[in-house]
Enzyme design. Structure first.
Site, short mmCIF file in Angstrom:
data_model
loop_
_atom_site.label_atom_id
_atom_site.label_comp_id
_atom_site.label_asym_id
_atom_site.label_seq_id
_atom_site.Cartn_x
_atom_site.Cartn_y
_atom_site.Cartn_z
N SER A 62 40.25 53.87 31.50
CA SER A 62 41.27 53.25 30.57
C SER A 62 40.29 52.40 29.95
O SER A 62 39.28 51.89 30.52
CB SER A 62 41.94 52.35 31.74
OG SER A 62 42.89 51.06 31.68
N TYR A 108 43.12 48.10 40.65
CA TYR A 108 43.29 49.65 40.20
C TYR A 108 41.93 49.58 39.17
O TYR A 108 41.37 51.00 38.96
CB TYR A 108 44.24 48.79 39.21
CG TYR A 108 44.71 49.80 38.17
CD1 TYR A 108 44.78 51.55 37.96
CD2 TYR A 108 44.81 49.67 36.49
CE1 TYR A 108 45.22 52.17 37.33
CE2 TYR A 108 44.67 50.61 35.54
CZ TYR A 108 44.56 51.82 36.09
OH TYR A 108 45.12 53.08 34.57
N LYS A 148 39.43 52.83 38.37
CA LYS A 148 38.47 53.73 37.29
C LYS A 148 37.29 53.96 37.09
O LYS A 148 36.62 54.65 36.82
CB LYS A 148 39.58 52.93 35.77
CG LYS A 148 40.70 52.95 36.19
CD LYS A 148 41.13 54.52 35.52
CE LYS A 148 42.66 54.93 36.18
NZ LYS A 148 43.13 56.44 36.31
#
Ligand code: NAD
Ligand code: WQD
Length: 347
Positions: A132, A157, A161
């Protein structure tokens, strides 16, 4: 061009928003696909729609399985010979991750560790990973992010990643024969042009476009524009939106490159141009013919002015460029929303 001697591709998270559109594109390109998904944020119906759109005479194999279940995963790998894995399965709500960091680290990282271990056990060493743009450290000048821009993120979050990218890179470095491509997506939106597939948020959407389309159809009262004092052309946040089918095509381009034995590679996947929230409201109002009501609200915590993609590397190396316009994103999103006001649930 369809691939010859297609072997199976395992798609984790293949019933979700990006996964399902990618499964359709893979099948259309001649790949045989197997899906693993625990359905924690999706349902089986997208697979039925894919079978219809692709004219399949068989069901797409779906294993309703949590990546935490290593034995279950092993059974899938025993049943199918996989050439590659496209790994989408993850929890993805930035705000929720701040309140439930352990759930995010456990689901995203532990699930990925299991997957990588089982892949290694079965000699499956090709992976495309959903990363992302959130892994980039915010910059103050609004310039486009390149793959070598500074990394650093602010949410659990985002950190999952970043850590998963590092874990995969370590595996590639440690063991010969692994090929891994990290795709750092910017802001995916839109829907399949048939109106049969799209994004189906299970709760009130967090992201701009699904929220806006639910306002346009009357499920939500109005859009809250988070911040009008950003350092952008109209004061609202600027993002790089990409049509979901362009994003699906990027995965096929990555899969085709994997066997080239390049080791570990990272690519930005975006359009290279940015739109503000007010411009997105205008575009969606034009596509839907509805004057979308909105209020100007304070900034959302953690947001920044501008997030833009430099897509040069993907164009040069993967030969990938977006081909769909902002207008298509909104028209396709609106077709999906009006044809399926309750998403994939029975209408
Ligand atoms: P999604 O929630 O629609 O799809 C994720 C799928 O993974 C869901 O079907 C869910 O049921 C499944 N899943 C989650 N945890 C699982 C587990 N432990 N075991 C098995 N299945 C599990 O999300 P999406 O928008 O399609 O995102 C796909 C991937 O792309 C995610 O990794 C996400 O972090 C990443 N990503 C998304 C965006 C975006 O804006 N949508 C942007 C950048 C990156
Ligand atoms: C876009 C713009 C908001 C909602 C997120 C994740 C990122 C990635 C993609 C997974 C911003 C504004 C939004 C609303 C608004 N996902 N907005 N009203 O924040 O760029 O990226 O999704 O990896 O990690 O952070 O996307 O769609 O939430 O916001 O005004 O109701 O719309 O402030 O400027 P974002 P978004």
């Amino acid at each position: 061009m369809p691939v010859s001697n297609a072997s199976h591709v395992l798609v984790t998270g293949g019933t979700g928003f990006i996964g399902s559109h990618t499964v359709l594109e893979l099948i259309n390109q001649g790949y045989k696909v197997v899906v693993v998904d625990n359905l924690c944020n999706s349902c089986e119906e997208p697979l039925r729609r894919i079978e219809k759109l692709a004219g399949l005479d068989h069901k797409i194999p779906l294993f309703k399985l949590d990546l935490a279940d290593r034995d279950g995963l092993r059974a899938v790998f025993r049943e199918y010979a996989f050439l590659s894995v496209v790994h989408f399965a993850a929890l993805k709500a930035v705000g929720e991750s701040v309140h439930k960091p352990l759930a995010y680290y456990r689901n995203n990282i532990a699930g990925t560790l299991n997957l990588l271990e089982v892949m290694a056990d079965f000699g499956v060493t090709n992976i495309v990973f959903s990363s992302s743009a959130t892994v980039y450290k915010a910059n103050s000048d609004g310039s486009a992010f390149r793959e070598d821009s500074e990394l650093g993120c602010t949410s659990p979050y985002g950190r999952t990643k970043l850590y998963m990218e590092s874990i995969i890179q370590d595996v590639v470095n440690a063991e010969k024969g692994w090929n891994a491509i990290m795709l750092r997506y910017f802001n995916p939106t839109g829907a399949h042009e048939s109106g049969l597939m799209g994004e189906d948020p299970m709760q009130i959407p967090n992201n701009l476009m699904p929220y806006m389309s639910q306002v346009a159809i009357g499920k939500l009262d109005k859009l809250h524009v988070f911040g009008t004092d950003y350092n952008t052309r109209d004061g609202t946040g600027v993002r790089d939106y990409i049509h979901i089918m362009d994003l699906a095509e990027a995965h096929v381009a990555a899969l085709k490159r994997l066997p080239a034995n390049q080791g570990y590679e990272v690519f930005n996947i975006g359009s290279g141009s940015g739109q503000s929230v007010l411009e997105m409201i205008d575009a969606m109002s034009a596509a839907s013919g509805i004057n979308i009501p909105y209020s100007k609200d304070p900034r959302r915590s953690g947001d920044i002015d501008t997030i833009l993609c430099d897509p040069t590397k993907a164009a040069d190396v993967l030969g990938f460029k977006v081909s769909r316009t902002l207008q298509q994103m909104c028209t396709d999103l609106w077709r999906w929303q009006t044809n399926n006001p309750n998403g994939y649930a029975k209408q």
